[in-house]
Design an enzyme around this catalytic site. Structure first.
Site, PDB file in Angstrom:
ATOM      1  N   CYS A  26      -7.637  -3.604  -1.336  1.00 56.80           N
ATOM      2  CA  CYS A  26      -6.479  -3.366  -0.473  1.00 56.80           C
ATOM      3  C   CYS A  26      -6.793  -3.750   0.969  1.00 56.80           C
ATOM      4  CB  CYS A  26      -6.057  -1.902  -0.558  1.00 56.80           C
ATOM      5  SG  CYS A  26      -4.571  -1.502   0.394  1.00 56.80           S
TER       6      CYS A  26
ATOM      7  N   CYS B  76      -4.751   6.154  -4.098  1.00 56.97           N
ATOM      8  CA  CYS B  76      -3.402   6.537  -3.707  1.00 56.97           C
ATOM      9  C   CYS B  76      -2.378   6.342  -4.807  1.00 56.97           C
ATOM     10  CB  CYS B  76      -2.981   5.773  -2.455  1.00 56.97           C
ATOM     11  SG  CYS B  76      -2.625   4.014  -2.705  1.00 56.97           S
TER      12      CYS B  76
END
Length: 360
Positions: A104, A201
């Site tokens: 990410c 997440c």
């Protein structure tokens, strides 16, 4: 005219204080939240303090209003799915243990965000990471570990390029978490006591295997637990449920502690061993990103970090074609394919880093 910086806003205390500090330093700050996941049930923002859902957007919007800076939401959901979620699933299919936060950072928080920021005629992007960028005597940029800060995040940022580092600001460099929260409270930000992000997440319940079975589109087949001699000693529920070094959750008792030593996707076997057999003398890493140095031409002393919580260990690194061979001065436990190996010099600067292919 003040230099323009796009601040990545997660709705958390770190990026909020980072934006405040940059504005205080005279930058023209623009707050941006990267919307990467919208399923609030899967991404439990309020409980986990995460950075990817609708609640995070609203928290960031309120902070930017308090700081009197403009705020935008960028939709990066597709690139996040392609570069992070799909990568995460594919790596587990291969019997490896990926680090989606590193993916990410590389593909979303820097590649995509920096491209958008430059299009907006900004000179920099900034994040709330606990890391320091240094410009070395050889003209290269490197991230420098803060040995005294337990929140140091340089390990997860080893993949940044020279161009990205040149166009990045790290306003929390040299500041500890308690001080960040104190600043937020002092200036009246309501997120001053918001909890830190926990786990991954996009997996709210920490059930990686269940997520992969649901989202991956492939049937996960059970297989055999085997010992290091290849003898079958039990049945496992599918290789995506295991990682090297794991002890808990094996679903079988052996009368003594047993750990995952290796995962073989070709035979659909999980190799178990005693703890003493988990130690390795070194590793081979691929997909190398060089930072403080352009290359490793001769054997070089380095401090190797093989997981986020790992204490760097003195090692020797050598180029093996496009890969790096690392030999530890002291054997290390649970070298895990798919995780990052990051190599630092004695001053804490990242020399280079890559993906662990195997223990050696």
């Amino acid at each position: 005219m003040a230099e323009k910086v796009v601040m990545a806003m997660s709705g958390g205390v770190d990026s909020s204080v980072g934006a405040y500090l940059l504005k205080k330093q005279g930058y023209d700050v623009i707050g941006v939240t990267m919307q990467i996941w919208q399923d609030e049930k899967r991404c439990d923002i309020e409980d986990k303090g995460g950075c990817c859902g609708l609640s995070a957007v609203e928290d960031a919007r309120k902070v930017c209003a308090d700081l009197d800076i403009p705020f935008y939401v960028f939709n990066f959901k597709q690139i996040f799915k392609d570069k992070v979620i799909n990568y995460f699933i594919d790596e587990y299919y291969l019997g490896r243990t990926p680090n989606p936060c590193i993916a990410c950072n590389k593909h979303v928080k820097w590649e995509a965000l920096l491209a958008r920021a430059l299009f907006m005629e900004a000179q920099y992007i900034a994040t709330g990471h606990y890391a320091k960028i240094t410009e070395l005597k050889n003209g290269r940029y490197a991230l420098q570990m803060d040995f005294n800060n337990p929140k140091d995040q340089t390990y997860a940022l080893y993949g940044l390029t020279q161009f990205q580092l040149k166009h990045t600001l790290m306003p929390l460099s040299g500041i500890e978490k308690d001080e960040v929260r104190s600043i937020a409270k002092e200036i009246g930000l309501k997120v001053f006591n918001k909890p830190d992000s926990q786990e991954i997440c996009f997996i709210s319940d920490n059930n990686y295997g269940g997520f992969i079975e649901e989202e991956g589109g492939k049937k996960i087949l059970p297989g055999n637990f085997v010992n290091t001699d290849g003898d079958i000693i039990g049945k496992h529920k599918g290789i995506v449920h295991y990682t090297v070094g794991q002890r808990k959750g094996l679903g079988i008792a052996f009368g003594k502690p047993m750990f995952v030593k290796e995962i073989n996707p070709l035979t659909n076997e999980v190799v178990l061993s005693e703890n003493k057999e988990l130690f390795s003398e070194g590793l081979m890493a691929s997909d190398i990103n060089y930072m403080a140095v352009e290359s490793v031409k001769e054997p070089m002393e380095a401090y190797a970090k093989i997981r986020y919580s790992h204490k760097p260990v003195l090692s020797e690194i050598t180029a093996q074609g496009e890969n790096i061979l690392c030999k530890f001065k002291e054997s290390q436990r649970a070298v895990t394919p798919g995780q990052a190996a990051v190599f630092y010099d004695k001053d804490g600067n990242i020399l280079c880093g890559g993906v662990i292919e195997r223990a050696v």
